[in-house]
Motif scaffolding. Structure first.
Motif, short mmCIF file in Angstrom:
data_model
loop_
_atom_site.label_atom_id
_atom_site.label_comp_id
_atom_site.label_asym_id
_atom_site.label_seq_id
_atom_site.Cartn_x
_atom_site.Cartn_y
_atom_site.Cartn_z
N MET A 55 56.52 39.08 23.49
CA MET A 55 56.94 38.39 24.71
C MET A 55 57.34 39.41 25.77
N TRP A 56 57.09 39.08 26.98
CA TRP A 56 57.32 40.02 28.05
C TRP A 56 57.83 39.24 29.26
N LEU A 57 58.90 39.72 29.84
CA LEU A 57 59.44 39.02 31.00
C LEU A 57 58.67 39.41 32.25
N LYS A 58 58.18 38.41 32.93
CA LYS A 58 57.45 38.70 34.16
C LYS A 58 58.07 37.93 35.32
N PHE A 59 57.89 38.47 36.50
CA PHE A 59 58.39 37.76 37.67
C PHE A 59 57.22 37.25 38.49
N GLU A 60 57.26 35.99 38.79
CA GLU A 60 56.21 35.41 39.62
C GLU A 60 56.80 35.11 40.99
N ALA A 61 56.07 35.46 42.02
CA ALA A 61 56.58 35.19 43.36
C ALA A 61 56.67 33.68 43.58
#
Lengths: 310, 355
Positions: B1-7
């Motif tokens: 799992m990887w934390l990503k930021f979506e605009a």
């Protein structure tokens, strides 16, 4: 001017300029990757106090310098996480780093305020140190002074002759293109920021371990900010950092020499102390008034966040 | 799992106001950890730092007293910050304001005129504006970065203060202490509550917030500056003057900081010394950000920041910790705020790392 006065002015100028060179070169590399870190003042402060504490406890100044470097890197890591991972405003994050660093260093340093470190014998370079006038000034210095000279060459070589340096500059000029041809923009910016932190830490360490050598709250006294101005002054060229640093170094030691020379000048000490700050403003004005020089030389993406896959 | 930021397609209004609350919460947690790392009982530390300062009327009055210069400086700064004018030299503008207002007080040392205090406040405002005008001029005329010039002027202002109180303005009967004569009674801001140090400057501070709110939300210039900060190209296209934005952004900060400086010397200090401000001008930047560059928010964040100052004093007295622990808390708070702000513009997503 007699020999000893000339030599001691030159000597003191070089010493005063050294932390500026080291810190400014670190910041220069950071900025070349497109990251504007306004935190050198904070990183230097924390580097200075960490180096002082470790030198005091271990008695080994080199461990102290190492501690300063690590402390500076940790500080810059905090900034990098904010600005690069969380994409916070770089100006605000840098200011935060400076405010936090100055406060943290005052807090940590409180118990070291009455402690003095033994002064460290300079490193004499045989033969060169025997040159009249300049020898004793330039070649009987602390090892970090020589390090600052080597660093100029290394940074210049790295940025303009090495492949990684080329990629770093590409990231600073156009992160989107660099990303598209497969370069890890964020990673490179992280590394460049960490290098800036490491060098600011060493610059701060030089102040507290070699230059004073003691810890006083607020002892960095704007040198971090002056280093930032130096990068602009140098129009992002490593060699010019040295010229600027010695210029500011000279401004910093004027007070010492005017007071020591016995000249009966009716200038208040505070006026002379303000010289480096006034000089910084003057230099910024002279360089910045030519908009073209700044635009041509500053990394195009400086201060702009980059979001991969956006 | 990887934390990503979506605009986000547009900034989250909810997160915009939740983020300062989150930041304060994180700061408190870190504070508790910090106290235990320092070998103090965290609950005891919390009590001494955050509750003790405001447990009685005197404490509450001190809180409002300390919050006053912070809210003044912060509201002035936020006018500039909204337009991306980075005036970080409020500390220097505060000092020059104190000098200018103090000069009026010392010059008219026998005046009983009711105009004396207004004249001092005016002089304070002008002094602060003068000091802020330098970076504004250098920026508009020579394109010099206002961040660095305004900051350099802080050091210069400190040296000017030091010179005056050590030299020409030193009280001849002051046993050689670096300070001026005490201001006379007519040059002192009247107390709002007997038995405390809270003075009329607090009302000036509230007035400053109101003026700031009206300017930002109800004036055309305030609107222009907001546009300049959020969409530079749109602002240029609309023909809004960039120079005027810089000038106004800087002068607003200088004016308010100058008044704050005068309020300190004509209030709790009562004379000019080398220690006029414990970094209010810098802390005010945190106040401005924490208050979301909005006068109502600034009111609350200035109270919190004042509490951090008072807590530091208490920690020094009762926990044997350096009072600079205040600055550590302040810095942490700003970091947590900037970090929490990621949620305003981005949506966190847990995703499998692909590629």
């Amino acid at each position: 001017m007699d020999q000893s006065l000339f030599t001691s002015i030159l000597f003191a100028t070089v010493v005063a300029g050294t932390p500026l060179i080291i810190t400014a070169l670190g910041e220069l590399v950071t900025e070349k990757s497109g990251v504007l870190n306004l935190g050198p003042e904070g990183m230097m402060s924390v580097g200075a106090v960490a180096a002082f504490a470790v030198t005091h406890h271990t008695g080994n100044p080199w461990l102290g310098i190492l501690a300063g470097m690590v402390a500076g890197m940790l500080m810059s890591l905090l900034f990098a996480f904010m600005a690069l991972t969380l994409m916070a405003n770089q100006v605000a994050s840098g200011l935060a780093l400076s405010i936090f660093g100055v406060g943290l260093s005052a807090f940590i340093g409180k118990s070291y305020e009455s402690v003095a470190l033994p002064s460290i014998v300079p490193m004499r370079i045989p033969l060169l140190a025997d040159i009249p006038y300049i020898g004793p000034a330039l070649f009987q210095q602390q090892a970090l002074v020589y390090f600052s000279w080597i660093l100029i060459g290394l940074v210049a070589w790295f940025l303009y002759k090495s492949k990684v340096g080329l990629i770093l500059r590409a990231v600073g000029e156009s992160p989107v293109s660099a990303h598209e041809i497969g370069h890890p923009v964020i990673l490179i910016r992280y590394l460049a920021t960490l290098f800036g932190g490491a060098m600011a830490g060493v610059g701060g360490a030089f102040l507290s371990v070699f230059y004073t050598p003691m810890w006083v709250e607020g002892m960095v006294a704007g040198r971090g900010w002056i280093s930032l101005a130096l990068v602009v002054f140098a129009t992002w060229r490593p060699m010019r950092v040295m010229i600027g640093a010695y210029l500011f170094g000279g401004a910093m030691i004027t007070q010492m020499f005017v007071q020591g020379s016995g000249l009966k000048l009716s200038i208040p000490a505070q006026f002379l102390s303000s010289l480096p700050y006034v000089a910084t403003i003057v230099v910024l004005v002279l360089i910045s008034r030519n908009l073209k020089t700044i635009r041509l030389n500053s990394p195009a993406s400086l201060g702009q966040p980059f979001l991969p896959d956006a | 799992m990887w934390l990503k930021f979506e605009a986000r397609t547009e900034p989250s209004l909810l997160m915009r106001y939740l983020s300062p609350v989150l930041a304060v919460f994180l700061m408190l947690i870190c504070g508790l950890v910090l106290f235990s790392v320092l070998g103090k009982n965290p609950m005891e530390g919390f009590k001494v730092f955050f509750l003790n300062p405001v447990k009685d009327t005197y404490g509450m009055a001190e809180l409002l007293l300390k919050a006053t210069p912070l809210m003044l400086c912060a509201v002035g700064l936020s006018v500039g910050f909204r337009a991306n004018i980075w005036n970080i030299g409020a500390e220097g503008q505060l000092l020059i304001g104190a000098l200018a207002g103090g000069w009026v007080a010392l010059h008219f040392e026998h005046s009983t005129s009711p105009l004396l205090l207004p004249a001092m406040i005016l002089a304070g405002a002008l002094g602060g504006m003068l000091w802020a005008a330098i970076p504004a001029f250098l920026r508009t005329r020579f394109n010099a970065n206002e961040i660095l010039t305004s900051l350099m002027l802080v050091y210069i202002a400190q040296l000017v203060v030091s010179w005056l109180v050590h030299g020409p303005w030193k009280d001849p009967d002051g046993f050689n202490f670096p300070q001026t004569k005490q201001f006379q009674v007519h040059a002192m801001l009247p107390l709002l509550k007997a038995g405390t140090r809270l003075n009329a400057a607090f009302l000036v501070g509230i007035g400053g917030l109101v003026v700031g709110w009206v300017f930002m939300n109800r004036s055309f210039l305030g609107y222009q500056m907001k546009v300049a900060g959020q969409a530079e190209n749109a602002s240029r296209y609309a023909g809004f003057s960039a120079k005027r934005t810089v000038w106004f952004g800087m002068l607003a900060g200088g004016c308010m900081a100058g008044i704050a400086g005068l309020a300190e010397v004509a209030g709790p200090i009562g004379q000019l010394t080398e220690h006029i401000s414990p970094g209010y001008g810098f802390a005010a930047m945190i106040v401005a950000f924490l208050g979301r560059l909005n006068p109502i928010g600034i009111f609350f964040s200035s109270l919190l920041m004042a509490l951090l100052y008072l807590g530091g004093e208490q920690a020094q007295q009762y926990l044997n910790l350096p009072s600079s622990i205040s600055n550590v808390f302040q810095g942490m708070l700003l970091f947590f705020l900037l970090g929490s702000d990621v949620f305003v513009y981005f949506r966190p997503r847990f995703a499998r790392r692909n590629k």
